[in-house]
Design a protein around this motif. Structure first.
Motif, PDB file in Angstrom:
ATOM      1  N   THR A   1      11.550  19.124 -30.318  1.00 35.17           N
ATOM      2  CA  THR A   1      11.691  18.209 -29.177  1.00 35.17           C
ATOM      3  C   THR A   1      13.160  18.074 -28.801  1.00 35.17           C
ATOM      4  O   THR A   1      13.524  18.131 -27.621  1.00 35.17           O
ATOM      5  CB  THR A   1      11.119  16.818 -29.516  1.00 35.17           C
ATOM      6  OG1 THR A   1       9.740  16.936 -29.841  1.00 35.17           O
ATOM      7  CG2 THR A   1      11.275  15.864 -28.346  1.00 35.17           C
TER       8      THR A   1
ATOM      9  N   GLN B   1       3.945  14.520 -27.984  1.00 37.00           N
ATOM     10  CA  GLN B   1       5.194  15.148 -28.398  1.00 37.00           C
ATOM     11  C   GLN B   1       5.871  14.291 -29.470  1.00 37.00           C
ATOM     12  O   GLN B   1       5.979  13.068 -29.322  1.00 37.00           O
ATOM     13  CB  GLN B   1       6.131  15.280 -27.196  1.00 37.00           C
ATOM     14  CG  GLN B   1       7.368  16.109 -27.452  1.00 37.00           C
ATOM     15  CD  GLN B   1       7.122  17.594 -27.233  1.00 37.00           C
ATOM     16  OE1 GLN B   1       6.276  17.977 -26.441  1.00 37.00           O
ATOM     17  NE2 GLN B   1       7.861  18.427 -27.948  1.00 37.00           N
TER      18      GLN B   1
ATOM     19  N   ARG C   1       4.785  20.668 -30.480  1.00 39.55           N
ATOM     20  CA  ARG C   1       4.677  19.247 -30.167  1.00 39.55           C
ATOM     21  C   ARG C   1       4.691  18.369 -31.425  1.00 39.55           C
ATOM     22  O   ARG C   1       4.943  17.164 -31.328  1.00 39.55           O
ATOM     23  CB  ARG C   1       3.404  18.977 -29.354  1.00 39.55           C
ATOM     24  CG  ARG C   1       3.381  19.679 -28.005  1.00 39.55           C
ATOM     25  CD  ARG C   1       2.121  19.349 -27.220  1.00 39.55           C
ATOM     26  NE  ARG C   1       2.095  17.955 -26.819  1.00 39.55           N
ATOM     27  CZ  ARG C   1       2.720  17.463 -25.747  1.00 39.55           C
ATOM     28  NH1 ARG C   1       3.436  18.268 -24.978  1.00 39.55           N
ATOM     29  NH2 ARG C   1       2.641  16.191 -25.429  1.00 39.55           N
TER      30      ARG C   1
END
Length: 317
Positions: A224, A152, A218
């Protein structure tokens, strides 16, 4: 050389023109392909954004290092070749070969890389010093792209965000080596990494819809932040409507802006970053701040019209 978009476009025009002239001896059909690619990426003759930092960095650092302008210009032209080499390589890896096809793109990319090595190498008389730095930067890039989509993207890791653009640092290393001051390279690298991290965050914000649609969540640091703002479990799919909820209801873009502002403070704290680099990073920050203001204005207008609650409610469906 302080940052100025007008001056940057003008300088880029000179650099790209010389880069184009440098392809005159390349064999056909690659010569025509390279010249079209250079023309397509020349920001002096087209509208839209450009990563000026990639090829103006040797100019900015060269002025700070006190090396001849002609030498900085040579490094800048070499950086154009390097930028386009990685540009083509990235496109092939992503399956987006810009109409050239994978074979032609890889062949042209290798030729560009050779031209980059020749342009830089002519000033170092075969010295291994410069290429030791380039090996390190290439290693960093290789590690980053090989892990892209596996790990990530971490928005708070400035060094990690900068890894995909690590070869850009060769422009700063070459300038300080040419000036006979290699001890200045580590601080220069830190400054470049902070600016690259800011640029990566801004790019991820600009590209979030495209990356989400392509299943590349990701790889995108803004996504994120959006997932974390929503406190979304890893197994739950992140959708476009949820991202918009994170933007309008949970200030996801504000959080990204804070990170870029932190880079700004860190860059100023280094004290030795060239004005052009500092100004470029500031322009990146101001661009994202303008988007934040636009979002706030949109939310305010919706609220005044009684439509904001409806907007947020629909974003959950």
């Amino acid at each position: 050389m302080k940052w100025s978009l007008v001056d940057a476009k003008r300088e880029a025009g000179v650099i790209f023109a010389e880069a184009r002239d440098g392809t005159a001896q390349c064999p056909e059909p690659l010569r025509d392909m390279l010249q079209k690619l250079i023309d397509r990426c020349d920001p002096s003759v087209r509208e839209g954004g450009s990563n000026y930092m990639t090829y103006l960095l040797p100019i900015w650092v060269g002025e700070e290092a006190g090396i001849p302008a002609s030498l900085s210009r040579d490094f800048a032209v070499g950086s154009v070749y390097m930028m386009l080499h990685y540009f083509l390589l990235d496109d092939v890896m992503d399956g987006e070969e810009m109409d050239f096809g994978p074979k032609a793109s890889l062949a042209a990319g290798q030729l560009l890389h050779t031209m980059f090595v020749e342009r830089y190498g002519r000033h170092f008389n075969g010295s291994a010093g410069l290429w030791n730095y380039y090996y390190s930067y290439t290693e960093q890039w290789s590690t980053a792209v090989s892990q892209e989509g596996i790990r990530q993207a971490e928005p708070r890791n400035a060094i990690g965000l900068a890894l995909k653009s690590a070869p850009v640092k060769i422009g700063a290393a070459a300038a300080w080596l040419a000036a006979g001051k290699p001890e200045r390279i580590p601080v220069a690298e830190q400054a470049v990494e902070l600016a690259l991290a800011s640029l990566q965050l801004a790019d991820d914000w600009a590209d979030w819809q495209e990356d989400l649609t392509a299943g590349e969540e990701r790889s995108n640091a803004f996504l994120t932040l959006a997932r974390r703002a929503l406190d979304l479990p890893e197994e739950q799919q992140l959708t476009e409507k949820l991202v918009r909820r994170a933007i309008f209801h949970y200030d996801a873009l504000d959080k990204l802006t804070v990170l870029i502002h932190d880079h700004r403070c860190s860059l100023s704290g280094l004290g030795e970053a060239p004005p052009g680099l500092v100004g470029f990073q500031q322009a990146v920050l101001e661009g994202v701040e303008a988007d934040v203001q636009s979002i706030r204005q949109t939310a305010s207008n919706l609220a005044a019209q009684g439509g904001f609650s409806h907007f947020v409610s629909n974003s959950l469906k």
